[in-house]
Motif scaffolding. Structure first.
Motif, PDB file in Angstrom:
ATOM      1  N   MET A   1       0.836  -1.169   0.000  1.00  0.00           N
ATOM      2  CA  MET A   1       0.000   0.000   0.000  1.00  0.00           C
ATOM      3  C   MET A   1       0.888   1.242   0.000  1.00  0.00           C
ATOM      4  N   GLN A   2       0.508   2.204  -0.812  1.00  0.00           N
ATOM      5  CA  GLN A   2       1.268   3.443  -0.894  1.00  0.00           C
ATOM      6  C   GLN A   2       0.306   4.614  -0.931  1.00  0.00           C
ATOM      7  N   THR A   3       0.723   5.752  -0.375  1.00  0.00           N
ATOM      8  CA  THR A   3      -0.117   6.941  -0.330  1.00  0.00           C
ATOM      9  C   THR A   3       0.658   8.139  -0.855  1.00  0.00           C
ATOM     10  N   ARG A   4      -0.038   8.966  -1.633  1.00  0.00           N
ATOM     11  CA  ARG A   4       0.545  10.195  -2.165  1.00  0.00           C
ATOM     12  C   ARG A   4      -0.431  11.344  -1.933  1.00  0.00           C
ATOM     13  N   ILE A   5       0.115  12.565  -1.968  1.00  0.00           N
ATOM     14  CA  ILE A   5      -0.684  13.786  -1.836  1.00  0.00           C
ATOM     15  C   ILE A   5      -0.618  14.507  -3.171  1.00  0.00           C
ATOM     16  N   VAL A   6      -1.744  15.037  -3.615  1.00  0.00           N
ATOM     17  CA  VAL A   6      -1.779  15.781  -4.873  1.00  0.00           C
ATOM     18  C   VAL A   6      -2.626  17.040  -4.678  1.00  0.00           C
ATOM     19  N   ASP A   7      -2.177  18.126  -5.295  1.00  0.00           N
ATOM     20  CA  ASP A   7      -2.989  19.336  -5.309  1.00  0.00           C
ATOM     21  C   ASP A   7      -4.130  19.094  -6.277  1.00  0.00           C
ATOM     22  N   GLY A   8      -5.322  19.019  -5.768  1.00  0.00           N
ATOM     23  CA  GLY A   8      -6.479  18.789  -6.621  1.00  0.00           C
ATOM     24  C   GLY A   8      -7.690  18.414  -5.802  1.00  0.00           C
ATOM     25  N   GLU A   9      -8.841  18.834  -6.290  1.00  0.00           N
ATOM     26  CA  GLU A   9     -10.118  18.537  -5.639  1.00  0.00           C
ATOM     27  C   GLU A   9     -10.418  17.044  -5.782  1.00  0.00           C
ATOM     28  N   GLU A  10     -11.039  16.469  -4.771  1.00  0.00           N
ATOM     29  CA  GLU A  10     -11.255  15.026  -4.679  1.00  0.00           C
ATOM     30  C   GLU A  10     -11.910  14.428  -5.928  1.00  0.00           C
ATOM     31  N   ASN A  11     -13.005  15.007  -6.418  1.00  0.00           N
ATOM     32  CA  ASN A  11     -13.695  14.432  -7.573  1.00  0.00           C
ATOM     33  C   ASN A  11     -12.841  14.480  -8.833  1.00  0.00           C
ATOM     34  N   ALA A  12     -12.088  15.554  -9.030  1.00  0.00           N
ATOM     35  CA  ALA A  12     -11.219  15.652 -10.200  1.00  0.00           C
ATOM     36  C   ALA A  12     -10.114  14.597 -10.135  1.00  0.00           C
TER      37      ALA A  12
ATOM     38  N   VAL B   1      -4.247  10.103  -1.985  1.00  0.00           N
ATOM     39  CA  VAL B   1      -4.552   8.976  -2.864  1.00  0.00           C
ATOM     40  C   VAL B   1      -3.811   7.768  -2.312  1.00  0.00           C
ATOM     41  N   ARG B   2      -4.548   6.727  -1.966  1.00  0.00           N
ATOM     42  CA  ARG B   2      -3.922   5.497  -1.454  1.00  0.00           C
ATOM     43  C   ARG B   2      -4.268   4.356  -2.388  1.00  0.00           C
ATOM     44  N   ALA B   3      -3.249   3.615  -2.804  1.00  0.00           N
ATOM     45  CA  ALA B   3      -3.431   2.478  -3.698  1.00  0.00           C
ATOM     46  C   ALA B   3      -3.011   1.191  -2.990  1.00  0.00           C
ATOM     47  N   ASN B   4      -3.756   0.134  -3.255  1.00  0.00           N
ATOM     48  CA  ASN B   4      -3.481  -1.178  -2.679  1.00  0.00           C
ATOM     49  C   ASN B   4      -3.585  -2.202  -3.807  1.00  0.00           C
TER      50      ASN B   4
ATOM     51  N   ARG C   1      -4.941  -6.903  -9.258  1.00  0.00           N
ATOM     52  CA  ARG C   1      -6.079  -6.106  -8.793  1.00  0.00           C
ATOM     53  C   ARG C   1      -5.550  -4.870  -8.082  1.00  0.00           C
ATOM     54  N   LEU C   2      -6.236  -3.760  -8.293  1.00  0.00           N
ATOM     55  CA  LEU C   2      -5.822  -2.511  -7.667  1.00  0.00           C
ATOM     56  C   LEU C   2      -7.059  -1.823  -7.095  1.00  0.00           C
ATOM     57  N   ALA C   3      -6.968  -1.425  -5.845  1.00  0.00           N
ATOM     58  CA  ALA C   3      -8.028  -0.648  -5.191  1.00  0.00           C
ATOM     59  C   ALA C   3      -7.420   0.702  -4.815  1.00  0.00           C
ATOM     60  N   VAL C   4      -8.155   1.769  -5.107  1.00  0.00           N
ATOM     61  CA  VAL C   4      -7.658   3.118  -4.848  1.00  0.00           C
ATOM     62  C   VAL C   4      -8.712   3.888  -4.067  1.00  0.00           C
ATOM     63  N   VAL C   5      -8.246   4.638  -3.062  1.00  0.00           N
ATOM     64  CA  VAL C   5      -9.114   5.514  -2.278  1.00  0.00           C
ATOM     65  C   VAL C   5      -8.588   6.934  -2.425  1.00  0.00           C
ATOM     66  N   VAL C   6      -9.505   7.868  -2.666  1.00  0.00           N
ATOM     67  CA  VAL C   6      -9.151   9.288  -2.760  1.00  0.00           C
ATOM     68  C   VAL C   6      -9.952  10.021  -1.685  1.00  0.00           C
ATOM     69  N   ARG C   7      -9.258  10.821  -0.878  1.00  0.00           N
ATOM     70  CA  ARG C   7      -9.905  11.612   0.175  1.00  0.00           C
ATOM     71  C   ARG C   7      -9.455  13.058   0.065  1.00  0.00           C
ATOM     72  N   GLY C   8     -10.429  13.960   0.034  1.00  0.00           N
ATOM     73  CA  GLY C   8     -10.129  15.386  -0.002  1.00  0.00           C
ATOM     74  C   GLY C   8      -9.526  15.842   1.316  1.00  0.00           C
ATOM     75  N   GLN C   9      -8.620  16.797   1.233  1.00  0.00           N
ATOM     76  CA  GLN C   9      -7.962  17.366   2.399  1.00  0.00           C
ATOM     77  C   GLN C   9      -8.100  18.886   2.348  1.00  0.00           C
ATOM     78  N   ALA C  10      -7.730  19.550   3.415  1.00  0.00           N
ATOM     79  CA  ALA C  10      -7.775  21.011   3.466  1.00  0.00           C
ATOM     80  C   ALA C  10      -6.827  21.591   2.424  1.00  0.00           C
ATOM     81  N   GLY C  11      -7.145  22.775   1.955  1.00  0.00           N
ATOM     82  CA  GLY C  11      -6.266  23.471   1.025  1.00  0.00           C
ATOM     83  C   GLY C  11      -6.356  22.958  -0.403  1.00  0.00           C
ATOM     84  N   GLY C  12      -7.448  22.271  -0.756  1.00  0.00           N
ATOM     85  CA  GLY C  12      -7.611  21.791  -2.125  1.00  0.00           C
ATOM     86  C   GLY C  12      -6.710  20.634  -2.501  1.00  0.00           C
ATOM     87  N   ARG C  13      -6.264  19.888  -1.514  1.00  0.00           N
ATOM     88  CA  ARG C  13      -5.408  18.725  -1.758  1.00  0.00           C
ATOM     89  C   ARG C  13      -6.203  17.444  -1.572  1.00  0.00           C
ATOM     90  N   SER C  14      -5.667  16.366  -2.104  1.00  0.00           N
ATOM     91  CA  SER C  14      -6.285  15.048  -1.930  1.00  0.00           C
ATOM     92  C   SER C  14      -5.215  14.026  -1.594  1.00  0.00           C
TER      93      SER C  14
END
Length: 144
Positions: free
Chosen positions: A1-12, A62-65, A47-60
């Motif tokens: 499992m790995q997690t990254r942060i990206v500048d971007g709104e959750e739905n986008a 992204v965790r992949a498993n 198989r890949l499962a991905v979760v995206v969660r919005g964070q403060a400041g317009g960031r999200s």
């Protein structure tokens, strides 16, 4: 499992995840925008499962498993290089934004374990239908 942060709104970002997985040859088996989750499968048994969660400041976040299917077993993919090369770099290219490694102190969403899909044409066994009682000449075996 790995997690990254990206500048971007959750739905986008979630739309970018779906597009990236399709570009990489995955078949989307489940996508739930409200939960921010996407599950996908490749013919190679990956198989890949991905979760995206919005964070403060317009960031999200992204965790992949990822899991790999073998004969009668399933293995978790733990290699950071695998996730970087086979998901995060292509995602970064798709959404056009740089991704940062998430700080261990950040609360990252728990990625669901990729689940098996129900293949078309395969259904759960159906119980045999009960047969009506016989003994009459009317409809459904009843005497009029």
């Amino acid at each position: 499992m790995q997690t990254r942060i990206v500048d971007g709104e959750e739905n986008a970002v979630l739309r970018g995840v779906v597009a990236t997985l399709q570009d990489l040859g995955y078949r989307i088996t489940r996508a739930e925008a409200g939960a921010g989750t996407v599950s996908a499968t490749r013919l190679t048994g990956l198989r890949l499962a991905v979760v995206v969660r919005g964070q403060a400041g317009g960031r999200s976040l992204v965790r992949a498993n990822a899991t790999v299917l073998g004969l009668g077993r399933e293995r978790q993919v733990d290699s950071p290089e695998f996730y970087l090369r086979n998901f995060f770099i292509p995602l970064q290219d798709t959404i056009g934004r740089e991704m940062l490694v998430a700080d261990a102190a950040m609360v990252a969403p728990e990625a669901p374990r990729p689940t098996a899909e129900i293949l078309p044409g395969r259904r759960a066994p159906v119980a045999p239908a009960s047969t009506p009682a016989t003994g009459g000449s009317g409809p459904e075996g009843r005497t009029p």
